[in-house]
Design a protein around this motif. Structure first.
Motif, short mmCIF file in Angstrom:
data_model
loop_
_atom_site.label_atom_id
_atom_site.label_comp_id
_atom_site.label_asym_id
_atom_site.label_seq_id
_atom_site.Cartn_x
_atom_site.Cartn_y
_atom_site.Cartn_z
N PHE A 1 0.83 -1.05 -0.26
CA PHE A 1 0.15 0.05 -0.07
C PHE A 1 0.89 1.27 0.12
CE2 PHE A 1 -0.87 3.22 3.08
CZ PHE A 1 -2.47 4.01 2.54
N LYS A 2 2.34 0.61 1.08
CA LYS A 2 2.23 2.59 0.57
C LYS A 2 3.22 2.88 0.00
CE LYS A 2 3.00 1.95 6.16
NZ LYS A 2 3.86 1.73 7.01
N ILE A 3 3.92 1.98 -1.20
CA ILE A 3 4.46 2.41 -2.41
C ILE A 3 4.17 2.65 -3.58
CG2 ILE A 3 5.89 1.25 -4.29
CD1 ILE A 3 7.26 -0.90 -2.22
N GLY A 4 2.92 2.28 -3.39
CA GLY A 4 1.47 2.33 -4.27
C GLY A 4 1.17 3.85 -4.25
N CYS A 5 1.02 4.00 -2.99
CA CYS A 5 0.44 5.62 -2.13
C CYS A 5 1.73 6.48 -2.48
CB CYS A 5 0.01 5.77 -0.59
SG CYS A 5 -0.12 6.95 -0.31
N LEU A 6 2.96 6.09 -2.10
CA LEU A 6 3.71 7.35 -2.81
C LEU A 6 4.00 7.31 -3.33
CD1 LEU A 6 5.90 6.32 0.58
CD2 LEU A 6 4.55 8.49 0.32
N GLU A 7 4.02 6.43 -4.99
CA GLU A 7 4.14 6.81 -5.97
C GLU A 7 2.98 7.80 -6.79
OE1 GLU A 7 4.24 2.51 -7.26
OE2 GLU A 7 6.62 3.02 -7.30
N ASP A 8 2.59 7.57 -6.15
CA ASP A 8 0.79 8.79 -6.93
C ASP A 8 1.07 10.29 -6.28
OD1 ASP A 8 -0.83 6.47 -7.59
OD2 ASP A 8 -1.56 5.89 -6.41
N ILE A 9 1.75 9.99 -4.78
CA ILE A 9 2.06 11.84 -4.49
C ILE A 9 3.00 12.24 -5.42
CG2 ILE A 9 2.73 12.57 -3.01
CD1 ILE A 9 0.93 10.87 -0.23
N ARG A 10 4.29 11.23 -5.63
CA ARG A 10 5.42 11.82 -6.51
C ARG A 10 4.63 12.23 -7.57
NH1 ARG A 10 10.07 7.75 -6.93
NH2 ARG A 10 9.19 7.78 -8.87
N ALA A 11 3.51 11.09 -8.38
CA ALA A 11 3.64 11.81 -9.56
C ALA A 11 2.72 13.10 -9.54
CB ALA A 11 2.30 10.95 -9.97
N LEU A 12 2.37 13.10 -8.49
CA LEU A 12 2.08 15.03 -8.61
C LEU A 12 3.02 15.85 -8.65
CD1 LEU A 12 -0.57 14.65 -5.63
CD2 LEU A 12 -1.24 14.29 -8.12
N PHE A 13 3.48 15.75 -8.63
CA PHE A 13 4.86 17.03 -8.30
C PHE A 13 5.12 16.48 -9.77
CE2 PHE A 13 4.77 16.02 -4.42
CZ PHE A 13 4.74 17.28 -3.78
N PRO A 14 6.46 17.65 -10.71
CA PRO A 14 7.21 17.88 -11.80
C PRO A 14 7.85 16.47 -12.17
CG PRO A 14 6.95 20.13 -11.03
CD PRO A 14 6.63 18.98 -9.94
N PRO A 15 7.76 15.29 -13.10
CA PRO A 15 8.75 14.16 -13.14
C PRO A 15 9.92 14.46 -12.80
CG PRO A 15 7.40 15.31 -15.49
CD PRO A 15 7.46 16.14 -14.40
N GLU A 16 10.74 16.18 -13.37
CA GLU A 16 12.04 15.64 -12.45
C GLU A 16 12.26 16.89 -10.98
OE1 GLU A 16 10.08 20.24 -13.95
OE2 GLU A 16 10.34 17.90 -14.55
N CYS A 17 11.05 16.04 -10.37
CA CYS A 17 11.43 16.41 -8.69
C CYS A 17 11.32 15.30 -8.62
CB CYS A 17 10.03 17.53 -7.95
SG CYS A 17 10.37 19.19 -9.05
N GLN A 18 12.22 15.63 -7.29
CA GLN A 18 12.27 14.70 -6.00
C GLN A 18 11.55 15.09 -4.42
OE1 GLN A 18 11.66 12.31 -4.23
NE2 GLN A 18 12.41 10.73 -4.98
N PRO A 19 10.40 15.05 -4.67
CA PRO A 19 9.57 15.92 -3.02
C PRO A 19 10.34 15.12 -2.34
CG PRO A 19 7.91 14.02 -4.14
CD PRO A 19 8.75 14.22 -5.25
N PHE A 20 10.87 13.51 -1.98
CA PHE A 20 10.18 13.04 -1.02
C PHE A 20 11.45 13.14 -0.49
CE2 PHE A 20 6.78 9.97 -2.89
CZ PHE A 20 5.80 10.90 -2.14
N TYR A 21 12.54 13.58 0.62
CA TYR A 21 13.81 14.19 1.34
C TYR A 21 13.54 13.27 2.41
CZ TYR A 21 17.37 16.53 3.37
OH TYR A 21 18.55 16.79 3.74
#
Length: 168
Positions: free
Chosen positions: A111-131
Motif C-alpha cells: 500500500f505504502k509504495i503505491g500511495c507514495l508513487e501516486d503522491i510523487r506523480a503530483l510533482f513535476p517528473p524531474e522533482c524528487q519531493p521526498f527528502y
C-alpha cells in the motif's frame, strides 16, 4: 487540502510504531486514555517543519480508522507542543483487508509504495519531493527506498532505544 510548491521537500513518517511506541498498542492505548507515544516526537517533527520541510503522516491502517487516526495526531501534545500539521494518508481498504495485509502477509509496503508513487506523480517528473522518511520496520525502509529516498535519509526507530528527556 494541502497546496505545496512544486519544489517542496517532504518528510514522511509512519504512524504506528514510529510516532507511537508500538504498532498494535499504539492504536489501542489512546482509546483507553493512555499516552503511548515516542518521547520527543512532537519536538522532533516541529523542528523538521521549522526547517522548511512539509510532513506526511502515512499509515496502512484501514479507512475506517481515518477519523480516529487524524484526531490522535491533531490532539497529540508533549510538553505543550503539538505535532505540526500535515496530511494523514491512510489505506482506502477496509479493516479486514488492511489487517490481513499488515498482520498476516506482513506487506504494508504494498500500500505504502503505491500511495507514495501516486503522491510523487503530483510533482513535476524531474522533482524528487521526498527528502527523508521515518519508520519502525524494514517494510518502511523498503517503501522509502522504492520511491527514491536515499538510505542515509531513512530513519528506522529502534524500539529498545529511548530519547533522553533533554533531547533538543
Amino acid at each position: 487540502i494541502y497546496l505545496w510548491k512544486w519544489n517542496t521537500k517532504v518528510v514522511i513518517s509512519d504512524v504506528d510504531g514510529t510516532i507511537t511506541k508500538s504498532d498494535v498498542l499504539g492504536q489501542v492505548m489512546p482509546l483507553v486514555g493512555r499516552d503511548w507515544t515516542q518521547t520527543g516526537v512532537t519536538r522532533l517533527f516541529s523542528a523538521i517543519k521549522d526547517n522548511g520541510y512539509e510532513l506526511i503522516f502515512l499509515s496502512a491502517r484501514a479507512i475506517s480508522q481515518a477519523y480516529l487516526t487524524r484526531q490522535f495526531l491533531v490532539n497529540l501534545k508533549q510538553d505543550g507542543e503539538a505535532l505540526p500539521d500535515g496530511p494523514v494518508v491512510i489505506s482506502p481498504d477496509g479493516l479486514f483487508p488492511s489487517l490481513y495485509r499488515e498482520v498476516i502477509r506482513r506487506a504494508p509496503h504494498e500500500f505504502k509504495i503505491g500511495c507514495l508513487e501516486d503522491i510523487r506523480a503530483l510533482f513535476p517528473p524531474e522533482c524528487q519531493p521526498f527528502y527523508a522518511g521515518f519508520g519502525n520496520r524494514d517494510t518502511d525502509e523498503i517503501s522509502y527506498l522504492k520511491v527514491g529516498i536515499p538510505k542515509g535519509k531513512i530513519f528506522i526507530i529502534n524500539p529498545k532505544v529511548r530519547l533522553p528527556s533533554s533531547f533538543p
